[in-house]
Design an enzyme around this catalytic site. Structure first.
Site, PDB file in Angstrom:
ATOM      1  N   GLU A   1       0.051  -0.661   5.583  1.00  9.35           N
ATOM      2  CA  GLU A   1       1.035  -0.013   6.541  1.00  9.35           C
ATOM      3  C   GLU A   1       0.969   1.540   6.644  1.00  9.35           C
ATOM      4  O   GLU A   1       1.264   2.127   7.708  1.00  9.35           O
ATOM      5  CB  GLU A   1       2.616  -0.505   6.163  1.00  9.35           C
TER       6      GLU A   1
ATOM      7  N   HIS B   1       6.548   9.668   0.970  1.00  7.88           N
ATOM      8  CA  HIS B   1       5.042  10.432   1.313  1.00  7.88           C
ATOM      9  C   HIS B   1       4.930  11.875   0.815  1.00  7.88           C
ATOM     10  O   HIS B   1       4.062  12.581   0.798  1.00  7.88           O
ATOM     11  CB  HIS B   1       5.347  10.617   2.910  1.00  7.88           C
TER      12      HIS B   1
ATOM     13  N   ASP C   1       8.836   3.626  -1.559  1.00 10.30           N
ATOM     14  CA  ASP C   1       8.240   3.407  -0.392  1.00 10.30           C
ATOM     15  C   ASP C   1       6.912   2.832  -0.749  1.00 10.30           C
ATOM     16  O   ASP C   1       5.758   3.527  -0.714  1.00 10.30           O
ATOM     17  CB  ASP C   1       7.897   4.702   0.618  1.00 10.30           C
TER      18      ASP C   1
ATOM     19  N   ASP D   1       0.767  -1.079   0.015  1.00 11.09           N
ATOM     20  CA  ASP D   1       0.137   0.062   0.046  1.00 11.09           C
ATOM     21  C   ASP D   1       0.818   1.125   0.078  1.00 11.09           C
ATOM     22  O   ASP D   1       2.077   1.257   0.423  1.00 11.09           O
ATOM     23  CB  ASP D   1      -0.831  -0.059   1.152  1.00 11.09           C
TER      24      ASP D   1
END
Length: 470
Positions: A175, A440, A140, A109
């Site tokens: 996560e 992110h 990531d 995810d």
């Protein structure tokens, strides 16, 4: 920069280093293309996003694992108070001849893309530019998934049935949403996931061209603080002066969290200044994009301020926006804090310490309400353990330079669950990110040379673990 030296292992034929290196290189273009395909699936485990994308992401990972030669593949999930958790892929290839079993963790995810105007290319269309691959999840943590798969393919290509090491893949699907069912998942499938060594591929390297084994993580507690001064808002012209507004008093309270040097000023928190790595200030400023003229906060080495000391940030404030402001004295204001904890700090004691500080420093007798939030333990690796020494050797062989035993300022709260439920396992935290990966954030990216080296390092680790203990 300094680092602890990697262990001195010979590069004996028992790991077939040259053959593994050649296999990884030959397979790398396919690996990158498959990573691009994974990036194209916007699997986000947040309630406000379509869960079908997350299911597609899990199915795609399961197909890649089967293609890598592991037949025992399942997509599993558990409920969290009646709500299904994110789909996780679990695959197993049993050990033989007394060899260890290695659990390979990553997550499929990803974070939401955020403001599309901040991206230089579509976040879900992976694009190569100047030796980097850009896209949401490229670093990531879909690269972590492909590092595992690429390493397994190389191991199978070179050793075939001669590799005794057992492998269990655990590719989580929630996560980025805080792993709400992680503990329940581990408890439900504990026997399925049991291993001698656990490799968590969700961290980063020291910098491009220099690998790292993450040997410590800070813990985390968070919560909210609300300041109230009135039962209701009143006209600032009629009542302003004798009464200070709640945002002002909240700001005064927040200001007590740090001393004049910028160190956290909350009594009872563990703090150390023993980071083994030197992090030059110029490098930190460049990596973190600190504006020119901004003075760095805190005392001690840069590395210790990042890894072995507490760090407190205000990550949200509830007050009227400027656009919606009016000439009234605001009765309430609320802030959310995030407190990173040094290794050795009890999260429970830290939460008690910050609550005591808040209540003791209530400004002007304002009503202060403290609401505790999430908490997670810190983590430290035993770098003298055999798996850690082997991992450092593998990193050195793959990159050709000494790896850094690096702390990480962030937290991976689920590591504490792994420690608790698998106390005999050696846990290794690796990854493919570098300081410019911008996980992110917009324009998340992955250095492709480091990605290839990460695959080789994991293949060497698996081969050596099987050869040494098989």
């Amino acid at each position: 920069m300094t680092s602890n030296p990697a262990p001195e292992h010979d590069s004996s034929p028992d790991v077939h280093e040259d053959s593994l290196r050649a296999s990884v290189a030959a397979d790398f273009p396919r690996t990158v293309e498959q990573l691009k395909s994974l990036v194209s699936i916007p699997g986000i485990a947040w309630d406000s996003f379509d869960p079908e994308h997350l299911n597609r992401s899990a199915a795609a990972v399961a197909d890649l694992v089967r293609e890598a030669g592991i037949e025992d593949v399942q997509v599993l999930r558990v409920d969290n108070n009646g709500t299904p958790g994110g789909p996780a892929v679990v695959a197993r290839r049993p050990a033989r001849d007394g060899a260890p079993t290695v659990l390979l963790y990553a997550h499929h995810d990803v974070q939401p893309p955020g403001d599309p105007d901040l991206w230089e290319s579509d976040p879900f269309t992976a694009q190569e530019r100047n030796g980097r691959l850009y896209g949401r999840g490229a670093a990531d943590d879909k690269a972590g998934i492909m590092a595992h798969i690429g390493a397994l393919r190389a191991l199978t290509d070179v050793l075939g049935e001669d590799s005794p090491v057992g492998v269990t893949l655990f590719i989580e699907g929630e996560e980025e949403a805080g792993s709400p069912t992680f503990r329940t998942f581990l408890e439900t499938y504990q026997d399925l996931l049991r291993a001698d060594v656990i490799v968590v591929a969700d961290s980063g390297n020291w910098k491009v061209g220099v690998p790292a084994l993450t040997t410590s993580l800070r813990g985390l507690v968070d919560g909210t603080v609300e300041v109230q001064v009135l039962d209701h808002a009143v006209h600032s012209g009629m009542f302003g002066g004798p009464v200070l507004d709640a945002p002002t008093l909240l700001a005064r309270l927040i200001a007590t969290f740090h001393n004049d040097a910028g160190d956290v000023a909350i009594e009872g928190l563990v703090s150390g200044d023993d980071a083994a790595v030197e992090y030059p200030e110029a490098d930190f400023r460049a990596d973190s994009s600190v504006l020119e003229g901004v003075r760095l906060a805190g005392t001690g080495s840069i590395a210790s301020r990042l890894w072995t000391k507490p760090a407190l940030s205000i990550i949200g404030i509830d007050v009227p926006t400027v656009a919606m402001s009016s000439n009234t004295i605001q009765p309430k204001a609320r802030a959310k804090f995030s407190l990173r904890l040094a290794p050795g700090q009890s999260p429970e004691a830290a939460m008690e310490a910050i609550e005591a500080h808040v209540q003791a420093n209530a400004p002007f007798g304002a009503k202060v309400t403290f609401t505790p939030g999430e908490q997670g333990n810190a983590f430290a690796t035993d770098t003298s353990a055999s798996a850690a020494r082997t991992a450092l050797w593998a990193l050195e062989r793959a990159w050709g330079v000494e790896p850094v035993e690096s702390g990480m300022g962030g937290s991976i709260p689920f590591i504490a669950d792994l420690v608790d439920l698998f106390p005999e396992a050696q846990i290794l935290i690796t990854g493919v990110e570098d300081p410019d990966s911008r996980a992110h954030s917009a324009n998340e990216s992955l250095d492709l040379n480091d990605f290839r080296n990460a695959i080789l390092a994991e293949a060497l680790l698996l081969a050596r673990l099987g050869a040494r203990q098989g």
